[in-house]
Design a protein around this motif. Structure first.
Motif, PDB file in Angstrom:
ATOM      1  N   PHE A  51       0.741  -1.215  -0.034  1.00  0.00           N
ATOM      2  CA  PHE A  51       0.086  -0.085   0.066  1.00  0.00           C
ATOM      3  C   PHE A  51       0.959   1.190  -0.001  1.00  0.00           C
ATOM      4  N   ALA A  52       1.904   1.167   0.826  1.00  0.00           N
ATOM      5  CA  ALA A  52       2.984   2.453   0.534  1.00  0.00           C
ATOM      6  C   ALA A  52       3.282   2.717  -0.560  1.00  0.00           C
ATOM      7  N   GLU A  53       3.717   1.658  -1.173  1.00  0.00           N
ATOM      8  CA  GLU A  53       4.136   2.106  -2.535  1.00  0.00           C
ATOM      9  C   GLU A  53       3.290   2.592  -3.511  1.00  0.00           C
ATOM     10  N   HIS A  99      -1.094   5.706  10.082  1.00  0.00           N
ATOM     11  CA  HIS A  99      -0.626   4.635   9.303  1.00  0.00           C
ATOM     12  C   HIS A  99       0.964   4.990   8.876  1.00  0.00           C
ATOM     13  N   ASP A 100       1.609   4.460   8.105  1.00  0.00           N
ATOM     14  CA  ASP A 100       2.881   4.396   7.683  1.00  0.00           C
ATOM     15  C   ASP A 100       3.213   4.704   6.142  1.00  0.00           C
ATOM     16  N   MET A 101       2.145   5.374   5.592  1.00  0.00           N
ATOM     17  CA  MET A 101       2.600   5.768   4.075  1.00  0.00           C
ATOM     18  C   MET A 101       2.921   6.888   3.950  1.00  0.00           C
ATOM     19  N   THR A 102       2.954   7.755   4.766  1.00  0.00           N
ATOM     20  CA  THR A 102       3.447   9.292   4.733  1.00  0.00           C
ATOM     21  C   THR A 102       3.991   9.721   6.207  1.00  0.00           C
ATOM     22  N   ASP A 103       4.912  10.894   5.994  1.00  0.00           N
ATOM     23  CA  ASP A 103       5.598  11.267   7.316  1.00  0.00           C
ATOM     24  C   ASP A 103       4.693  11.966   8.222  1.00  0.00           C
ATOM     25  N   ASN A 104       3.588  12.472   7.722  1.00  0.00           N
ATOM     26  CA  ASN A 104       2.616  13.118   8.682  1.00  0.00           C
ATOM     27  C   ASN A 104       1.318  12.957   8.233  1.00  0.00           C
ATOM     28  N   ILE A 105       0.121  13.305   9.331  1.00  0.00           N
ATOM     29  CA  ILE A 105      -0.944  13.061   9.092  1.00  0.00           C
ATOM     30  C   ILE A 105      -1.664  14.188   9.602  1.00  0.00           C
TER      31      ILE A 105
END
Lengths: 588, 588
Positions: free
Chosen positions: A76-78, A200-206
């Protein structure tokens, strides 16, 4: 079998049904008809090649809560990185903040593909879009500058934090507190539930948009304010600073959208900043909600399309039993009953798509049209279509997903089958962003009375115009469709007049028919768009012509033919249970 | 909240709607009206106190395949022991084989409770019942003596083994082989799939009824034979002997009914004995299937009832928002839209229940009535109602379970909620024992033409009689219901005449409307029973009167009022997709 974006149908719906052409030359300098096909094609590749392959693995694996926060399923992150790098998040965002300044309607079409290929994934950008809208409409310059460029580039994602255990549909009952600090910030404390992609771990910030209550705020919905609360604090130079005091402390175990983390969020004196005015959070929330409602409607469209595609593929492949004219066991597609089901799916999907896109065009026009009268008419149309787009399309999503399971027979009940996943995934959409019952109450309680009921009056008049145009072709098939459309417009007129009077004079009686009224309105408006489709496709030499004629004809002889008989369910259906609520439910 | 058997509604449906009184004095010497209430009460305790508490834990734990075969979820074996010791398996079995000789209709009512409280559990006795029926009707004396007493006592369970990967709806495509041995037995080899409760640890033995093909059998469905194949061979003295060569080699991973093992069964030269004649297995199978179809219909009723109960309990407890006349946050039950949904659930559940029970009474009468004319009329009624009971009730089960989720809002999407489980469990019922599409084809292809169409003619005449009786009360409310009922009977008449002609002259066109025809028939017949209910309850002084009047009134203004508008969906709905199958589906 994997989802493929139905680019031809989508382009047809954008151009011929929703009339996206009206947006050219207005505010959207960047928009041109030539852009539609390449955008759909490119987004279609992302959906088909990147997102669809992760749909079932994401469901199986699910999002996981670890000591380091939430981990998205493998791949998902990719996939998110590719989505962001493609510039898809900013398609409809203002150029000044790094977006492409295109109509939201195009973004809606892209979102339909995200949902169709991988609804769990699609929810993440959908929530970011809500955060972007809220900041654009109500954020101060500092907040806009700090958060918008990175939300719009997709570098960060956004969330909406409304619900608390005691405050679901009644958002005014929320208890999360916001205490003002001397530096102009606020300390936010409380627990929020059902927060989609809350971590989640897909971006550096939420970037969390959070509804909370000031210490001296009035009770109820007039005392809530909106705050922006980043997961990681952002320094003045835009670099990331300290971790804020907000974390995901639990994930819900759901029957569907497993890849999408549904978080319990704990705010423990987290630092946030006011968005908009104090105690005016409800209005800000509706900015997010209105777009979100249409976007949830698109989930219904996407899931319906996916359910159709997988059911069609199965029916074309699964051989069972003999059929006249076919040697040996024939694909079940040859059975008329199977084709009826598939036609139902296709017609309802196209009708829902058209309603959603038309709602999107109205939203765009209401922002961008050059003259005030057009903007106002479009705003009324947007207001009218939003609850219908949300409720009718998501009910359609559930029903079509169920039909998709049915086509698969026993295989449809197995976890490994996409049809089964769609049946589970689809079920949330009628619930969140305002249950479909609340959409119906919004429709009859607010939308029918705005500007003296002009929105529905104009809609019905447009339905009649479509019927007239169909009659004027002198094509007997279109004439028959037109007859059904006129009768159903008459039914909607009658139900509307009754409903307006009831909401004025006998409110509970009106409310007792709200859901049935919304269903009727969706059917009639959906039939109107399919009829427009059949009309437009007459000039087409491809299979589109036969397809659109068949979908309009089928819908006319089923849903539209039933419309007149549904008026009494609205006007008299409630009599029985309102009178007998004690015998039925022990209510005195 | 836990399922409680709706004993009052069930007794009312048995007596006033299905007319179980017609069974007294006929073949059922043991049956008397006084038995109804104590039986429902006692079975209700088993359902509420023993089975319902295992429903969610069974779903979570699921059946497990171990080295020693399939292990049922915790508590199921003990619950099964209580079920068997209560004599519930033999309620409707012949006295000579250890049963109680009561009408199957009573057994149906008990089965509804099993399904409502724990559908996974209920499937086990349901399959045993099919095995018992097959052996009673077609078994030789030796097989009857060997297996029936222990199946009827519940000491052993039974299964039906029909499906193979390539042979689902087309059972004639099956490949499992049966090779005759010199001792009169057969060696059975092949793989069967989707075998419900095909293996488990709740009893010492399991009796499989297996369809297989003799070496020299004709192709297709005229070449299949039925065999009885015990899991453990039974010695002449009735004691258990060697393990037979049959085992469960896999469990399906399903979206629902997790506690019920759905087995892949491997027959590796297992010893079996012929049931009925060689190559006449299809007829034997239909003996099992007919009863099983009604029993699956009862799953729809049970699940709908459970969905209603849990939704009502939630609506009565969940406080959210303000309502006129209630201080503070009010239970959502006070919202008219919520009550509309609950009324929909209740009305459809009661209609489906009445259809199923009436089918049961017809089945009993067709066996037991003293005169041939009554038996024949009852047989036609049973044949007519069976596909409707199966399909209409199971579609209702799925729809009501979905409404039940909706009432729960976000909670309804959580695995921990019973409503969510019911939504998952309910979905299989429209699929197995002949998909609902196949039921519709059976209805229009076989049932409408039997005895010149007498079955439906008599049914429609009965609907009209109910309407006349309602009119004769001079009660304006019942008069309005009667008007709706007459109009819907006219619609069913028109659709029936069209369908009979179409099936004769334009078969594919007829088939294209089959599902819509079955839905209409179910609505009209369901409305007929609810109207009968309102009529009967006039003499009642309890809340039953208001309840039945409200359910009939609601159904009349919604489903019955829509009936006339649904004829064109049957007669003309297929025109569009039959003409455009190439443009729609690439079929030439």
């Amino acid at each position: 079998m994997s989802y493929r974006a139905p680019v031809e149908d989508m382009a047809f719906a954008l151009r011929q049904l929703a009339g996206i052409g009206r947006l050219s030359g207005d505010h959207y300098e960047a928009f041109d008809d030539d852009l539609i096909d390449p955008i759909l094609e490119e987004a279609g590749k992302l959906a088909s090649d990147v997102l669809a392959p992760l749909n079932q693995s994401g469901d199986e694996q699910g999002a996981q809560l670890t000591g380091d926060g939430v981990v998205a399923p493998h791949g998902f992150a990719e996939a998110y990185r590719q989505f962001a790098e493609g510039g898809w998040m900013g398609l409809a965002a203002p150029v000044e903040w790094g977006g492409q300044g295109l109509p939201r309607t195009l973004s809606n079409a892209v979102l339909e593909m995200l949902h169709g290929s991988n609804m769990s994934f699609g929810l993440c950008p959908m929530l970011s879009a809500g955060a972007i809208e809220a900041l654009l409409a109500h954020g101060g310059d500092a907040e806009k500058k700090k958060y918008l460029p990175k939300l719009i580039s997709g570098e960060w994602t956004g969330t909406m934090n409304l619900t608390e255990p005691q405050a679901g549909s009644d958002v005014g009952a929320l208890k999360t507190k916001a205490v003002p600090q001397e530096d102009g910030s606020y300390r936010i404390s409380g627990q929020k539930i059902y927060i989609t992609w809350g971590d989640h771990d897909m971006t550096d910030n939420i970037i969390h948009l959070v509804l909370a209550r000031l210490p001296d705020a009035p009770e109820g919905s007039r005392g809530i304010s909106l705050f922006v609360v980043p997961k990681v604090l952002v320094n003045e130079d835009g670099s990331l600073g300290e971790r804020n005091s907000v974390q995901c402390i639990g994930l819900e175990k759901k029957i569907g959208i497993h890849a999408s983390p549904t978080c319990v969020m704990e705010y423990d004196g987290a630092t946030g900043w006011l968005v908009g005015e104090e105690n005016k959070g409800l209005a800000c929330m509706f900015t997010m909600m209105n777009a979100a409602r249409l976007n949830v409607g698109l989930e219904g469209v996407g899931v319906s399309e996916a359910a159709y595609q997988t059911a069609y593929a199965y029916a074309n492949e699964r051989k069972q039993g003999k059929v006249d004219g076919v040697d040996g066991p024939a694909p079940i597609l040859h059975h008329a009953d199977i084709r009826r089901t598939l036609t139902t799916m296709r017609a309802h999907t196209m009708a829902a798509r058209a309603i959603c896109y038309a709602c999107g065009v109205a939203a765009d026009l209401s922002d961008a049209a050059e003259d005030e009268a057009t903007r106002e008419a479009a705003r009324l149309r947007e207001e009218l279509l939003t609850p219908i787009a949300k409720a009718w399309s998501t009910d359609t999503g559930v029903e079509m997903a169920s039909l998709g399971v049915q086509i698969h027979g026993g295989m449809g009940f197995m976890n490994e089958t996409l049809a089964a996943q769609l049946y589970r995934d689809a079920r949330i959409a009628p619930i969140y962003e305002g249950t479909n019952g609340i959409q119906a109450i919004d429709l009859v309680g607010r939308k029918l009375s705005m500007s003296g009921g002009r929105a529905m009056d104009e809609m019905i008049e447009e339905v009649r115009e479509t019927a007239r145009a169909a009659r004027e072709t002198n094509d007997p098939q279109l004439g028959q469709i037109a007859d059904r459309l006129v009768a159903s417009a008459d039914a909607l007129r009658e139900a509307t007049d009754w409903m307006k009077a009831a909401m004025r004079d006998e409110r509970e009686k009106g409310l007792s028919g709200a859901t049935a009224y919304l269903e009727l309105a969706g059917d009639v408006i959906g039939g109107h768009f399919l009829t427009k489709g059949a009309l437009s496709a007459r000039a087409d030499n491809s299979s589109l012509r036969g397809r659109m004629t068949a979908l309009a004809g089928f819908f006319a002889e089923t849903s539209l033919a039933e419309a007149p008989g549904r008026v009494s369910g609205i006007t008299r259906g409630g009599d029985s249970f309102l009178a007998e609520s004690e015998a039925l439910f022990g209510l005195s």
